[in-house]
Design a protein around this motif. Structure first.
Motif, PDB file in Angstrom:
ATOM      1  N   MET A  12       0.828  -1.207   0.000  1.00  0.00           N
ATOM      2  CA  MET A  12       0.000   0.000   0.000  1.00  0.00           C
ATOM      3  C   MET A  12       0.861   1.255   0.000  1.00  0.00           C
ATOM      4  O   MET A  12       0.457   2.299  -0.494  1.00  0.00           O
ATOM      5  N   PHE A  13       2.076   1.145   0.532  1.00  0.00           N
ATOM      6  CA  PHE A  13       2.968   2.297   0.538  1.00  0.00           C
ATOM      7  C   PHE A  13       3.466   2.595  -0.872  1.00  0.00           C
ATOM      8  O   PHE A  13       3.554   3.757  -1.278  1.00  0.00           O
ATOM      9  N   THR A  14       3.785   1.563  -1.632  1.00  0.00           N
ATOM     10  CA  THR A  14       4.190   1.756  -3.018  1.00  0.00           C
ATOM     11  C   THR A  14       3.031   2.311  -3.828  1.00  0.00           C
ATOM     12  O   THR A  14       3.200   3.215  -4.656  1.00  0.00           O
ATOM     13  N   ARG A  18       3.097   5.979  -5.707  1.00  0.00           N
ATOM     14  CA  ARG A  18       2.873   6.172  -7.140  1.00  0.00           C
ATOM     15  C   ARG A  18       1.739   7.165  -7.395  1.00  0.00           C
ATOM     16  O   ARG A  18       1.819   7.997  -8.293  1.00  0.00           O
ATOM     17  N   GLY A  19       0.692   7.056  -6.615  1.00  0.00           N
ATOM     18  CA  GLY A  19      -0.419   7.997  -6.771  1.00  0.00           C
ATOM     19  C   GLY A  19      -0.007   9.417  -6.436  1.00  0.00           C
ATOM     20  O   GLY A  19      -0.365  10.368  -7.138  1.00  0.00           O
ATOM     21  N   THR A 127      -3.558   6.561   8.110  1.00  0.00           N
ATOM     22  CA  THR A 127      -4.451   5.561   8.688  1.00  0.00           C
ATOM     23  C   THR A 127      -3.794   4.185   8.700  1.00  0.00           C
ATOM     24  O   THR A 127      -3.863   3.458   9.704  1.00  0.00           O
ATOM     25  N   ALA A 128      -3.131   3.818   7.612  1.00  0.00           N
ATOM     26  CA  ALA A 128      -2.451   2.528   7.546  1.00  0.00           C
ATOM     27  C   ALA A 128      -1.348   2.445   8.593  1.00  0.00           C
ATOM     28  O   ALA A 128      -1.178   1.417   9.262  1.00  0.00           O
ATOM     29  N   LYS A 129      -0.622   3.534   8.757  1.00  0.00           N
ATOM     30  CA  LYS A 129       0.445   3.565   9.762  1.00  0.00           C
ATOM     31  C   LYS A 129      -0.134   3.378  11.162  1.00  0.00           C
ATOM     32  O   LYS A 129       0.392   2.600  11.962  1.00  0.00           O
TER      33      LYS A 129
END
Length: 139
Positions: A12-14, A18-19, A127-129
């Motif tokens: 998800m970090f990659t 990219r986004g 949020t993921a972190k």
């Protein structure tokens, strides 16, 4: 944009990186268009033409996730606006000058949209972190 050399599955970090990179290129294109709005030239061919970012979908076969990449930056085919200004130093033999066909309102909307997309990706990363930290505390 090129694909990463590694064959590791996309995280998800990659995906967010990219986004964010794609939105940054989009914002820079809109900023360039705004900077050149109202510029005048002596011929239609020399007039600034707005640029647009072209996005492409990148599908990671290993993870099944799709991300975005910048395929290129293209010039629009919009025609320059002719204005009769015989006193202008760049005026041609007919007294005409050519203005860049940049719509400032459309460029501002483009920048706002790119900015919001970027903010959404930052929020998703945050949020993921936080979820990862909460998960580690459960152990």
């Amino acid at each position: 944009m090129t694909m990463p050399a590694s064959r590791e599955p996309m995280t998800m970090f990659t995906l967010a990186q990219r986004g964010m990179s794609a939105q940054l290129v989009r914002m820079n294109a809109a900023a360039s268009n705004l900077a050149n709005a109202g510029t005048v030239s002596g011929s239609e061919e020399q007039a600034y033409k707005p640029i647009r970012t072209v996005f492409a979908e990148d599908l990671d076969q290993a993870s099944g996730l799709a991300s975005v990449s910048v395929q290129g930056v293209m010039r629009e085919g919009a025609a320059a606006v002719r204005q009769h200004s015989p006193d202008h130093p760049l005026a041609d033999a007919n007294g005409d000058v050519w203005t860049a066909p940049v719509d400032e309102n459309a460029e501002m909307v483009e920048m706002l949209e790119a900015s919001r997309q970027y903010q959404n990706l930052v929020e998703a990363l945050s949020t993921a972190k936080q979820l990862m930290l909460d998960t580690m505390r459960l152990k």
